[in-house]
Design an enzyme around this catalytic site. Structure first.
Site, short mmCIF file in Angstrom:
data_model
loop_
_atom_site.label_atom_id
_atom_site.label_comp_id
_atom_site.label_asym_id
_atom_site.label_seq_id
_atom_site.Cartn_x
_atom_site.Cartn_y
_atom_site.Cartn_z
CE1 TYR A 30 -3.65 -2.45 0.44
CE2 TYR A 30 -4.66 -0.41 1.17
CZ TYR A 30 -4.79 -1.70 0.74
OH TYR A 30 -6.02 -2.25 0.58
CG ASP B 266 -2.56 -20.16 -1.49
OD1 ASP B 266 -2.03 -20.15 -0.36
OD2 ASP B 266 -2.10 -20.83 -2.45
CE LYS C 110 1.42 -17.69 -2.71
NZ LYS C 110 0.53 -18.87 -2.82
CG ASP D 43 -13.91 -6.58 2.17
OD1 ASP D 43 -13.76 -5.85 3.18
OD2 ASP D 43 -14.30 -6.14 1.08
#
Ligand code: IPM
Ligand code: MG
Length: 351
Positions: A135, A217, A185, A245
């Site tokens: 970000y 994942d 990850k 979310d």
């Protein structure tokens, strides 16, 4: 106890008004001042995070935010978009620890799209690092290369950034089920290999918390397959954006979920997890409960007023048990109410 209130855009002003009424009803002598953030600030001051708001926010102990954003600002250059205001205030105030609970209220079990037995009793806390990662990483941008456009961003975390969010996560886990799952990850990204290594180092100070690791994942898959295996999850900014979310939707009622973004001294920005819902703005039908529950988080995390926080949370539970529902969580046989009536019901339950 100074609170900066930033109603924002869309349904923001309507839902914040109800949360402010709840704060006032607690009779705790809060000093409140309003400011502009997001699209409304762009309209009034030509920037999504104006100087005046920055000064108010810096001087406050806590910030209550409605929501920002709306289609009318989507075409503006990036630095003038409402989201930039949100990212700006997070970074400016060093609000690196984002706490996003996903709780399924028993009264709302049918709101989830998942089978009741998969989600009944769900109570997860996602802790998202909020001021680092891709970000904010440099370099970033667009350039021409061999006659075509190339876009690039940088995923970057320093050891100290990982360590400080690690401590927040372990301490949160200590106060709950003592299980922490760190999501990364590491099979592909060096940045998140460091994330995993540092989490393991931090874990040495918390022998009472069980630390596990999961690739992002797989975490996305496990969240819909067996979400109740999780207690606290901790992850970086981008993975946390996505997983939070997903987790909120497990409950089927994003209109119920609060969030907190804290700095090192527990100064915090509190906002509902949902967006500005421009489609229903100004109609008095939005659900104010996520914002009211954000007030409860404010009482708990910034002001250390656990008893008052529970008072607000219990009032919300009472209102749900009493059958009050805004449109987003409405089911047949329940009492359909608007934003203000929902606020009234919470105030009555508080009294
Ligand atoms: C969130 C939002 C923001 C984010 C956007 C609006 C910039 O999606 O708070 O999760 O990506 O952090
Ligand atoms: Mg998001």
């Amino acid at each position: 106890m100074k609170i900066c209130v930033l109603p924002g855009d869309g349904i923001g002003p309507e839902i914040t008004a109800e949360a402010v009424r709840v704060l006032q009803a607690l009779d705790l002598r809060f000093e409140m001042e309003e400011g502009l953030l997001g699209g409304c600030a762009v309209d009034a001051c030509d920037t999504p995070y104006p100087e005046a708001t920055r000064n108010l926010a810096r001087a406050a102990d806590a910030i209550l935010l409605g929501a920002v954003g709306g289609q009318q600002w989507d075409g503006l250059p990036r630095e003038k978009r409402p989201e930039r205001g949100l990212l700006g205030i997070r970074k400016d105030l060093n609000l690196f620890a984002n706490l996003r609970p996903a709780i399924l209220y028993p009264e709302l079990a049918n709101a989830s799209t998942l089978k009741p037995e998969v989600v009944a009793g769900l109570d997860i806390l996602i802790i998202r690092e909020l001021t680092g990662d891709i970000y904010f990483g440099q370099p970033r941008g667009l350039r021409e290369e061999n006659g075509e456009r190339v876009g690039f961003n940088t995923m970057v975390y320093s050891e100290s950034e990982i360590r400080r969010i690690g401590h927040v996560a372990f301490q949160a886990a200590q106060k709950r089920g003592r299980k922490l799952c760190s999501v990364d990850k590491m099979n592909v990204l060096e940045c998140t290999q460091l994330w995993r290594d540092v989490m393991i180092e931090v874990s040495k100070a918390y022998p009472d918390v069980e630390l596990t690791h999961m690739l992002v994942d797989n975490a996305a898959m496990q969240l819909v397959k067996a979400p109740k295996q999780f207690d606290v999850m901790v992850t970086g900014n981008m993975f946390g954006d996505i997983l939070s979310d997903e987790a909120s939707m497990l409950t089927g009622s994003i209109g119920m979920l609060p969030s907190a973004s804290l700095d090192e001294k527990n100064k915090g920005l509190y906002e509902p997890s949902h967006g500005s819902a421009p489609d229903i703005a100004g109609r008095g039908i939005a659900n104010p409960l996520a914002t009211i529950l954000s007030v409860a988080m404010m009482l708990r995390y910034t002001f250390g007023l656990e008893e008052q926080a529970l008072r607000v949370e219990n009032a919300v539970k009472k209102v749900l048990a009493g059958g009050y529902r805004t449109g987003d969580i409405y089911e047949r046989g329940m009492l359909k109410v608007g934003t203000k009536e929902m606020g009234d019901a919470v105030l009555a339950a508080l009294a």
